[in-house]
Design a protein around this motif. Structure first.
Motif, PDB file in Angstrom:
ATOM      1  N   MET A  40       0.813  -1.223   0.000  1.00  0.00           N
ATOM      2  CA  MET A  40       0.000   0.000   0.000  1.00  0.00           C
ATOM      3  C   MET A  40       0.850   1.279   0.000  1.00  0.00           C
ATOM      4  SD  MET A  40      -3.151  -0.279  -0.694  1.00  0.00           S
ATOM      5  CE  MET A  40      -3.522   1.439  -0.377  1.00  0.00           C
ATOM      6  N   VAL A  43       1.624   1.850  -3.546  1.00  0.00           N
ATOM      7  CA  VAL A  43       0.455   2.363  -4.284  1.00  0.00           C
ATOM      8  C   VAL A  43       0.296   3.858  -4.018  1.00  0.00           C
ATOM      9  CG1 VAL A  43      -2.084   2.290  -4.380  1.00  0.00           C
ATOM     10  CG2 VAL A  43      -0.780   0.145  -4.297  1.00  0.00           C
ATOM     11  N   PRO A  54      -7.482   8.365  -5.886  1.00  0.00           N
ATOM     12  CA  PRO A  54      -8.142   7.050  -5.994  1.00  0.00           C
ATOM     13  C   PRO A  54      -9.456   7.114  -6.776  1.00  0.00           C
ATOM     14  CG  PRO A  54      -7.344   7.400  -3.762  1.00  0.00           C
ATOM     15  CD  PRO A  54      -7.116   8.682  -4.503  1.00  0.00           C
ATOM     16  N   VAL A  76      -4.599  -9.825  -3.465  1.00  0.00           N
ATOM     17  CA  VAL A  76      -6.011  -9.984  -3.837  1.00  0.00           C
ATOM     18  C   VAL A  76      -6.924  -9.282  -2.822  1.00  0.00           C
ATOM     19  CG1 VAL A  76      -7.897 -11.652  -4.155  1.00  0.00           C
ATOM     20  CG2 VAL A  76      -5.656 -12.084  -5.198  1.00  0.00           C
ATOM     21  N   GLY A  77      -6.602  -9.421  -1.533  1.00  0.00           N
ATOM     22  CA  GLY A  77      -7.404  -8.768  -0.496  1.00  0.00           C
ATOM     23  C   GLY A  77      -7.366  -7.257  -0.642  1.00  0.00           C
ATOM     24  N   THR A  78      -6.198  -6.725  -0.906  1.00  0.00           N
ATOM     25  CA  THR A  78      -6.037  -5.281  -1.116  1.00  0.00           C
ATOM     26  C   THR A  78      -6.816  -4.843  -2.352  1.00  0.00           C
ATOM     27  OG1 THR A  78      -3.859  -5.301  -0.076  1.00  0.00           O
ATOM     28  CG2 THR A  78      -4.329  -3.461  -1.539  1.00  0.00           C
ATOM     29  N   LYS A  80      -9.351  -6.301  -3.867  1.00  0.00           N
ATOM     30  CA  LYS A  80     -10.801  -6.426  -3.679  1.00  0.00           C
ATOM     31  C   LYS A  80     -11.344  -5.258  -2.876  1.00  0.00           C
ATOM     32  CE  LYS A  80     -12.864 -10.396  -2.685  1.00  0.00           C
ATOM     33  NZ  LYS A  80     -13.138 -11.724  -2.095  1.00  0.00           N
ATOM     34  N   SER A  81     -10.627  -4.905  -1.812  1.00  0.00           N
ATOM     35  CA  SER A  81     -11.084  -3.821  -0.956  1.00  0.00           C
ATOM     36  C   SER A  81     -11.037  -2.481  -1.707  1.00  0.00           C
ATOM     37  CB  SER A  81     -10.240  -3.773   0.317  1.00  0.00           C
ATOM     38  OG  SER A  81     -10.715  -2.803   1.205  1.00  0.00           O
ATOM     39  N   LEU A  82      -9.993  -2.275  -2.508  1.00  0.00           N
ATOM     40  CA  LEU A  82      -9.897  -1.041  -3.314  1.00  0.00           C
ATOM     41  C   LEU A  82     -11.042  -0.986  -4.314  1.00  0.00           C
ATOM     42  CD1 LEU A  82      -6.059  -0.876  -4.178  1.00  0.00           C
ATOM     43  CD2 LEU A  82      -7.330   0.826  -2.855  1.00  0.00           C
ATOM     44  N   TRP A  84     -13.906  -2.654  -4.451  1.00  0.00           N
ATOM     45  CA  TRP A  84     -15.240  -2.575  -3.849  1.00  0.00           C
ATOM     46  C   TRP A  84     -15.507  -1.189  -3.274  1.00  0.00           C
ATOM     47  CZ3 TRP A  84     -15.964  -1.991   1.565  1.00  0.00           C
ATOM     48  CH2 TRP A  84     -17.309  -1.847   1.909  1.00  0.00           C
ATOM     49  N   SER A  85     -14.553  -0.637  -2.518  1.00  0.00           N
ATOM     50  CA  SER A  85     -14.841   0.649  -1.889  1.00  0.00           C
ATOM     51  C   SER A  85     -14.881   1.792  -2.909  1.00  0.00           C
ATOM     52  CB  SER A  85     -13.905   0.943  -0.708  1.00  0.00           C
ATOM     53  OG  SER A  85     -12.582   0.712  -1.051  1.00  0.00           O
ATOM     54  N   LEU A  86     -14.200   1.626  -4.054  1.00  0.00           N
ATOM     55  CA  LEU A  86     -14.276   2.655  -5.093  1.00  0.00           C
ATOM     56  C   LEU A  86     -15.430   2.397  -6.059  1.00  0.00           C
ATOM     57  CD1 LEU A  86     -10.448   2.936  -5.894  1.00  0.00           C
ATOM     58  CD2 LEU A  86     -11.863   4.722  -4.842  1.00  0.00           C
ATOM     59  N   HIS A 208     -16.899  -9.486  -4.773  1.00  0.00           N
ATOM     60  CA  HIS A 208     -16.905 -10.144  -3.459  1.00  0.00           C
ATOM     61  C   HIS A 208     -16.422 -11.589  -3.540  1.00  0.00           C
ATOM     62  CE1 HIS A 208     -18.777  -6.810  -1.572  1.00  0.00           C
ATOM     63  NE2 HIS A 208     -19.976  -6.995  -2.070  1.00  0.00           N
TER      64      HIS A 208
ATOM     65  N   VAL B  61     -10.360 -13.868   3.165  1.00  0.00           N
ATOM     66  CA  VAL B  61     -10.178 -13.105   1.918  1.00  0.00           C
ATOM     67  C   VAL B  61     -11.401 -13.264   1.011  1.00  0.00           C
ATOM     68  CG1 VAL B  61      -8.942 -14.718   0.387  1.00  0.00           C
ATOM     69  CG2 VAL B  61      -8.348 -12.301   0.371  1.00  0.00           C
ATOM     70  N   THR B  65     -14.879  -8.310   1.920  1.00  0.00           N
ATOM     71  CA  THR B  65     -15.587  -7.148   1.363  1.00  0.00           C
ATOM     72  C   THR B  65     -17.102  -7.320   1.491  1.00  0.00           C
ATOM     73  OG1 THR B  65     -15.474  -8.060  -0.886  1.00  0.00           O
ATOM     74  CG2 THR B  65     -13.754  -6.493  -0.241  1.00  0.00           C
ATOM     75  N   TRP B  79     -20.160   5.490   2.543  1.00  0.00           N
ATOM     76  CA  TRP B  79     -18.811   5.936   2.891  1.00  0.00           C
ATOM     77  C   TRP B  79     -18.804   7.403   3.313  1.00  0.00           C
ATOM     78  CZ3 TRP B  79     -15.190   2.927   4.365  1.00  0.00           C
ATOM     79  CH2 TRP B  79     -15.029   1.657   3.808  1.00  0.00           C
ATOM     80  N   ASN B 102      -4.987  -5.418   5.586  1.00  0.00           N
ATOM     81  CA  ASN B 102      -4.847  -4.923   4.209  1.00  0.00           C
ATOM     82  C   ASN B 102      -6.166  -4.443   3.618  1.00  0.00           C
ATOM     83  OD1 ASN B 102      -1.933  -5.086   3.187  1.00  0.00           O
ATOM     84  ND2 ASN B 102      -2.199  -6.918   4.424  1.00  0.00           N
ATOM     85  N   ALA B 106      -6.627  -0.545   2.396  1.00  0.00           N
ATOM     86  CA  ALA B 106      -7.096  -0.243   1.041  1.00  0.00           C
ATOM     87  C   ALA B 106      -8.361   0.611   1.085  1.00  0.00           C
ATOM     88  CB  ALA B 106      -7.348  -1.545   0.278  1.00  0.00           C
ATOM     89  N   MET B 330      -0.062   3.785   5.749  1.00  0.00           N
ATOM     90  CA  MET B 330      -0.238   2.660   4.831  1.00  0.00           C
ATOM     91  C   MET B 330       0.763   1.519   5.069  1.00  0.00           C
ATOM     92  SD  MET B 330      -2.856   2.824   3.019  1.00  0.00           S
ATOM     93  CE  MET B 330      -3.923   3.789   4.067  1.00  0.00           C
TER      94      MET B 330
END
Ligand SMILES: [Zn+2]
Lengths: 234, 341
Positions: A40, A43, A54, A76-78, A80-82, A84-86, A208, B61, B65, B79, B102, B106, B330
């Protein structure tokens, strides 16, 4: 298309950023340090340097494995979270295909691999030239066995791997002069290739549900299945 | 969009993945739980008789989400309404912690929000704040599959571990004894249930350790249970499983409660808190209530949903950490052996 690509498949850590489909920045560090400390921040640094927020991203691309379970999971976890949240799509690309892309102009067999311990490797077979084609799916296999299967095909095989030294002897024993090895500059995945591959394909349908491509079951699950099979035999 | 004033961090999206529960919650002002979502993996680990770290990480994992989305949806927020993202930094299973850390990094980066790292045990302690305000000085007994600790809190945000297990966590001892008695995993509820049907008629050891020590040890007790069963079967006798369970549980509860009472007296606390999954144990709850009643001490035991691992407790702890301005960047990493802060 503004794309962020991330990779933590091996001990190398890679990030690339494209604006309007053009790679603007790429960063790889080949250090045996924890990915959680580096991914991160890399990034954040790259996005600051390129001057992209972002919210401007259109797509996240991630190397989904096979490779280090923990590394792939962090990436992958990072991702997915990026994504999904974006609220933007995610694309998973095979780590092996990304590595094979380093040799995509080679007009013959391309064999990318990562060490998977006890003589095994994560590998797949690709063919280069005009375009990179997948010939054999990603798998976990004994290097010696895979080399014997490659021997049955005609022509040279181009091997790329950060773990090449561990398996070079076995490969040479089977394939002799037909085995070619990548130079040091091409042993690791290029994040820019990940961007390119990720732009070419359709995003995952469900962010997801997207999961790493481990290519094998967890050790405990294998043992459990074996014990169940044993119980059935009795 | 990034908020810089910590006083503004009221609505927190909290994440917890230290063991086998994938959890997210929205907590407002450290006390109001707007949502508390937990995806449990118990069913998946049951066949292995315990939590398998690699399997736990794989589930996390896959679920993370989705659980975060559910937390936002149940709280009916977007959000835009969230002021900060909080996550369990440790202790716990490293691979499991990494998924939460993580995901939190993110999301915080994507949404331009501050990131608050939380200690898992602080979370268990502040879970009590979701029920009623903690009165200081306080003493917390944390009992779970991974922890057996007595923590003294002189004031808000200050913790001191005054006792901890030297071998097995109490929940681990329950799992092992359950296995010996042929009971299912997780062992806590099964042994508790069986114990209620039996008599504590079998003599079991109690590990008091050195005079004045608030530490615990359960491995000797676990071995004693195994030996008693073994010796009986050698003699062709059978011990009532319910009596074994009651005797084992009697020893565990006696040691836990006696040490908690002694510590509460020595540290002259106002409030005793019990937390962690084993706090759901009916035998323990009853005995702690009796003992604290005798001492005339205020006692809080949160309901089950806040005792077992959950993210609401991380949100409650994050609010306190946020007030102190605790913030991560981060480079935040999972720390499986994070000391209590
Ligand atoms: Zn816990």
């Amino acid at each position: 298309m503004n794309v962020l690509a991330i990779d933590a498949t091996t001990y190398a850590s890679g990030v690339a950023l494209a604006r309007d489909g053009q790679v603007m920045a790429e960063r790889t560090t080949i250090l045996k340090k924890n990915h959680s400390l580096r991914l991160m921040p890399a990034v954040e640094e790259l996005m600051n340097e390129v001057g992209m927020s972002p919210a401007e991203l259109d797509r996240i691309v991630v190397a989904k494995g096979p490779g280090s379970y923990t590394g792939v999971r962090i990436a992958v976890g990072t991702a997915k979270s990026l994504a999904w949240s974006l609220g933007i799509p995610i694309v998973g690309v095979s780590s092996l295909e990304t590595l094979a892309a380093n040799a995509k102009l080679f007009p013959g067999w391309i064999c990318p691999f990562f060490d998977a311990r006890r003589g095994q490797v994560y590998t797949g077979l690709y063919h280069g030239g005009a375009a990179l084609q997948s010939i054999e799916a990603d798998q976990i296999v004994l290097m010696e066995e895979f080399a014997r299967r490659l021997k049955e095909r005609d022509g040279s095989v181009f091997f790329l791997s950060p773990d090449v030294l561990k398996h070079q002897e076995v490969i040479r024993d089977v394939l002799g002069e037909r085995a070619l090895f990548a130079d040091e500059a091409n042993l690791f995945m290029r994040p820019a290739e990940l961007v390119r591959l990720g732009m070419e394909r359709e995003p995952e349908v469900d962010t997801h549900a997207f999961a790493p491509a481990y290519v094998q079951l967890a050790e405990a699950e294998k043992k459990w299945l074996a014990s169940q099979a044993g119980a059935d035999d009795e | 969009m990034a908020k810089t004033s910590s006083s503004a961090w009221k609505t927190i999206l909290a994440i917890e993945t230290s063991c086998d529960e994938t959890a997210a919650a929205i907590v407002h002002a450290g006390t109001e739980v707007w949502s508390n979502v937990v995806a449990s993996q118990i069913e998946s680990h049951k066949r292995f008789g315990g939590v398998v770290p690699e399997i736990a990480s794989r589930h996390h994992v896959e679920q993370m989400t989705m659980v975060m989305e559910e937390a936002l949806r149940e709280a009916d927020v977007t959000w835009e309404d969230v002021d900060a993202v909080a996550v369990t930094e440790g202790p716990g299973l490293v691979g499991a912690l990494l998924v939460g850390v993580n995901a939190a990094k993110a999301a915080a980066f994507a949404c331009g929000l501050p990131l608050i790292p939380v200690h898992h045990i602080a979370g268990h302690i502040y879970a009590n704040q979701l029920i009623e305000p903690i009165q200081y000085p306080a003493l917390a007994l944390i009992v779970s599959g991974g922890h057996t600790e007595l923590v003294y809190a002189a004031e808000e945000g200050s913790f001191e571990i005054i006792g901890e297990t030297r071998d097995d966590a109490v929940g681990e001892a329950y799992d092992k004894v359950a296995r010996t008695l042929g009971l299912p995993y997780p062992g806590g509820p099964a042994v508790d249930k069986l114990a209620a049907e039996g008599e504590a008629s079998i003599d079991m050891p109690r590990a008091w350790l050195e005079q004045g020590s608030y530490d615990f040890s359960f491995s000797g007790l676990k071995s004693a249970v195994i030996n008693k069963l073994h010796n009986a079967s050698q003699k062709g006798e059978t011990l009532e499983a319910a009596d074994v369970a009651a005797s084992f549980q009697g020893s565990v509860i006696d040691v836990l409660v006696t040490k908690t009472v002694a510590a509460a007296r020595e540290y002259e606390v106002e409030h005793v808190l019990v937390a962690g999954g084993v706090a759901a144990n009916r035998g323990l709850r009853a005995e702690v209530e009796r003992a604290m009643g005798e001492e005339g001490l205020k006692l809080t035991i949160p309901p089950l949903k806040y005792c077992t691992d959950n993210a609401a407790m991380i949100g409650a702890a994050a609010y306190v950490a946020g007030k102190e301005g605790r913030q991560a960047d981060m480079a935040l990493n999972a720390n499986p052996s994070l000391p209590l802060y």
